[in-house]
Write a protein that holds these residues in place. Structure first.
Motif, PDB file in Angstrom:
ATOM      1  N   HIS A   1      -2.599 -11.460   3.346  1.00  0.00           N
ATOM      2  CA  HIS A   1      -3.521 -10.823   4.292  1.00  0.00           C
ATOM      3  C   HIS A   1      -4.967 -10.929   3.809  1.00  0.00           C
ATOM      4  CE1 HIS A   1       0.098  -8.319   5.682  1.00  0.00           C
ATOM      5  NE2 HIS A   1      -0.281  -8.987   6.730  1.00  0.00           N
TER       6      HIS A   1
ATOM      7  N   HIS B   1      -3.864  -9.054  -4.366  1.00  0.00           N
ATOM      8  CA  HIS B   1      -2.415  -9.030  -4.508  1.00  0.00           C
ATOM      9  C   HIS B   1      -1.984  -7.794  -5.306  1.00  0.00           C
ATOM     10  CE1 HIS B   1       1.670 -10.334  -5.557  1.00  0.00           C
ATOM     11  NE2 HIS B   1       1.548 -11.257  -4.613  1.00  0.00           N
ATOM     12  N   GLY B   2      -0.892  -7.159  -4.874  1.00  0.00           N
ATOM     13  CA  GLY B   2      -0.386  -5.985  -5.573  1.00  0.00           C
ATOM     14  C   GLY B   2      -0.097  -6.251  -7.040  1.00  0.00           C
TER      15      GLY B   2
ATOM     16  N   GLY C   1      -1.426  -4.018 -10.012  1.00  0.00           N
ATOM     17  CA  GLY C   1      -0.482  -3.503 -11.009  1.00  0.00           C
ATOM     18  C   GLY C   1      -0.858  -3.930 -12.420  1.00  0.00           C
TER      19      GLY C   1
ATOM     20  N   ILE D   1       3.838   2.829 -10.199  1.00  0.00           N
ATOM     21  CA  ILE D   1       2.571   2.691  -9.484  1.00  0.00           C
ATOM     22  C   ILE D   1       2.782   2.938  -7.996  1.00  0.00           C
ATOM     23  CG2 ILE D   1       2.799   0.166  -9.299  1.00  0.00           C
ATOM     24  CD1 ILE D   1      -0.336   0.092  -9.640  1.00  0.00           C
ATOM     25  N   GLN D   2       1.868   3.689  -7.410  1.00  0.00           N
ATOM     26  CA  GLN D   2       1.863   3.905  -5.960  1.00  0.00           C
ATOM     27  C   GLN D   2       0.629   3.212  -5.386  1.00  0.00           C
ATOM     28  OE1 GLN D   2       1.919   7.977  -4.789  1.00  0.00           O
ATOM     29  NE2 GLN D   2       3.932   8.401  -5.655  1.00  0.00           N
ATOM     30  N   PHE D   3       0.820   2.541  -4.252  1.00  0.00           N
ATOM     31  CA  PHE D   3      -0.292   1.870  -3.584  1.00  0.00           C
ATOM     32  C   PHE D   3      -0.711   2.695  -2.369  1.00  0.00           C
ATOM     33  CE2 PHE D   3       2.167  -1.287  -5.848  1.00  0.00           C
ATOM     34  CZ  PHE D   3       1.182  -1.979  -6.535  1.00  0.00           C
ATOM     35  N   HIS D   4      -1.985   3.117  -2.356  1.00  0.00           N
ATOM     36  CA  HIS D   4      -2.434   4.019  -1.299  1.00  0.00           C
ATOM     37  C   HIS D   4      -3.096   3.288  -0.146  1.00  0.00           C
ATOM     38  CE1 HIS D   4      -1.604   6.896  -4.356  1.00  0.00           C
ATOM     39  NE2 HIS D   4      -2.645   6.598  -5.078  1.00  0.00           N
ATOM     40  N   ALA D   5      -3.743   2.176  -0.423  1.00  0.00           N
ATOM     41  CA  ALA D   5      -4.521   1.464   0.598  1.00  0.00           C
ATOM     42  C   ALA D   5      -4.755   0.051   0.107  1.00  0.00           C
ATOM     43  CB  ALA D   5      -5.866   2.164   0.802  1.00  0.00           C
TER      44      ALA D   5
ATOM     45  N   ARG E   1      -9.865   5.186  -3.806  1.00  0.00           N
ATOM     46  CA  ARG E   1      -8.646   5.046  -4.609  1.00  0.00           C
ATOM     47  C   ARG E   1      -7.639   4.152  -3.880  1.00  0.00           C
ATOM     48  NH1 ARG E   1      -5.260   8.869  -8.173  1.00  0.00           N
ATOM     49  NH2 ARG E   1      -6.852  10.449  -7.774  1.00  0.00           N
TER      50      ARG E   1
ATOM     51  N   THR F   1      -2.395   4.588  -7.865  1.00  0.00           N
ATOM     52  CA  THR F   1      -2.260   5.559  -8.945  1.00  0.00           C
ATOM     53  C   THR F   1      -1.054   5.164  -9.785  1.00  0.00           C
ATOM     54  OG1 THR F   1      -3.183   7.320  -7.569  1.00  0.00           O
ATOM     55  CG2 THR F   1      -1.898   8.013  -9.482  1.00  0.00           C
TER      56      THR F   1
END
Lengths: 159, 159, 159, 159
Positions: A53, A57-58, A62, A87-91, A129, A132
């Motif tokens: 997109h 990249h995540g 990370g 790890i949490q991805f918020h946006a 953010r 996290t």
């Protein structure tokens, strides 16, 4: 941005260690400050760091969080290795600059608990953010007499 | 290696999607098979994927696990985005080839639970587990009439 | 249900340890089998284990998963303490019987990696997965000459 | 202790919901304050909450953290269910009072990210961090016109 925890000897050791890592050189992560269980890192977003997109990249988000957490642990514990992180991805990370911060929650003898945050920083310097992390960093045993700074430095000689 | 779950239409869609990702092109991740909630990926280890001890960088191991988990979810749920993952590192990845497998545990309407494993594969084909991941992949809502294959494919057109 | 890993000496030690735990006595967790890095536990659902929808409380599901994972580690490593766990909840636990299984993925010197599953078991014995856990269990150092069975047993004497 | 976020309507709804939960009644968790994405809970340590070393059982610490995180999400999102959480244990909980705090990091449409901390509080009121949690709480869809307070309240009527 409070970087008053900055410790020049520890930063030099971490930058030397990063210079001997192919991935760190390629990704272009920059250490802004490190010391006393805290770390701040930045990375410039390039096309080869993106996913389909067009966002970062995540895997890069990370890797940035993991690096920040393990380096924060290293400022206190010397040579370390990541045992686990969540790890949490918020946006989506859509800006041209990413910043990560990490700080040690608790330093145990075997494991160090660290929390980290990744921010998307826009051209006006506003931070949003995007992720996290909560990491458990394992301490690599070393001779008891060695100081943290020396032990961080020793990562380079052994690399 | 059982890859009987392989679904050519889904694999084509995922490879198209990966081709539009700068990070996937750079890292050289290869999709071996995908379908029915399962995925197998490989990556050849290069110098610029390593950390300061010469092993594969944890960020790359994490990116491989994250990609395997989200693609496994995508085979069932179409367009998805990683909400969260936990990864444990068991051993350094020292071989010239890394392999990741992931399979869906539970497909919910909003989130898909996926477990993944990363293996260091030596020259004789022997696999050693180097990391285990547990991921929660969020489903990106799409028109109810769309099939999983079409939805995976749509990731490319929108990329 | 394959319980062939059952080791009578280790099970006795774990049951003794559980008998000295107020929470284990109250919750009524039963050890079905333990040995060789594997464990199987059950718990009968009572009204005081439920949340406001009448299902088993997530805290009880989490406690069951945590106990299964740490006991699986204890079968190999003796005295242990949970460093961290991640749990995903897949579905509400609505049956009158809950079952948990755990098995060691990797035994390190300092930390043991364990994966666990919790199942809702209906009156016909059919299992439905309600939760999945990934735990990192820290090894409590002990004299090198002590066997795992003795070390598990020692948990009771020190309790 | 800053509890200025306290919202009486939301606290009443959460206490009603807890009163209909067998586990919450048994464990004796007390809500000190809730509102605006934040929560503070306490629990008095009793013998039946302990493990074999006489400390609070990890399952109880986990249940307290999970409850704090899901209630923090509920103050903003109404009816919710825990999708996943990660918890790290830093130290044994040895005091007669446990306190948990949680605050929302990011409220998404489907999932709410929450971080929580559990403290051992000694007789002088001094807090020692014993655990840190990172939770992903799923939002249970409800009619768009319903306010958060009404939705939290609706948990009781449906219980």
């Amino acid at each position: 941005m409070d970087l008053s925890y900055s410790n020049a000897a520890i930063e030099r050791a971490l930058r030397n260690s990063a210079a001997s890592s192919g991935f760190n050189r390629w990704s272009g992560m920059r250490l802004l400050a490190a010391g006393g269980g805290q770390v701040c890192l930045e990375i410039d977003v390039r096309e080869d760091l993106t996913q389909h997109h067009g966002f970062v990249h995540g895997g890069i988000v990370g890797a940035l969080a993991d690096t920040a957490c393990s380096w924060a642990a290293a400022t206190l514990a010397g040579d370390v290795v990541t045992a686990s992180y969540t790890i949490q991805f918020h946006a989506p990370a859509t800006s041209a600059l990413l910043r990560a911060r990490a700080n040690v929650i608790k330093q145990g003898r075997r494991n160090v608990s660290v929390e980290g945050q990744v921010y998307s920083v826009d051209s006006g310097g506003f931070e949003r953010r995007v992720a996290t992390a909560l990491a458990l960093i394992a301490v690599v045993p070393a001779p008891a007499s060695t100081s943290a700074a020396t032990r961080v430095a020793s990562r380079t000689t052994h690399a």
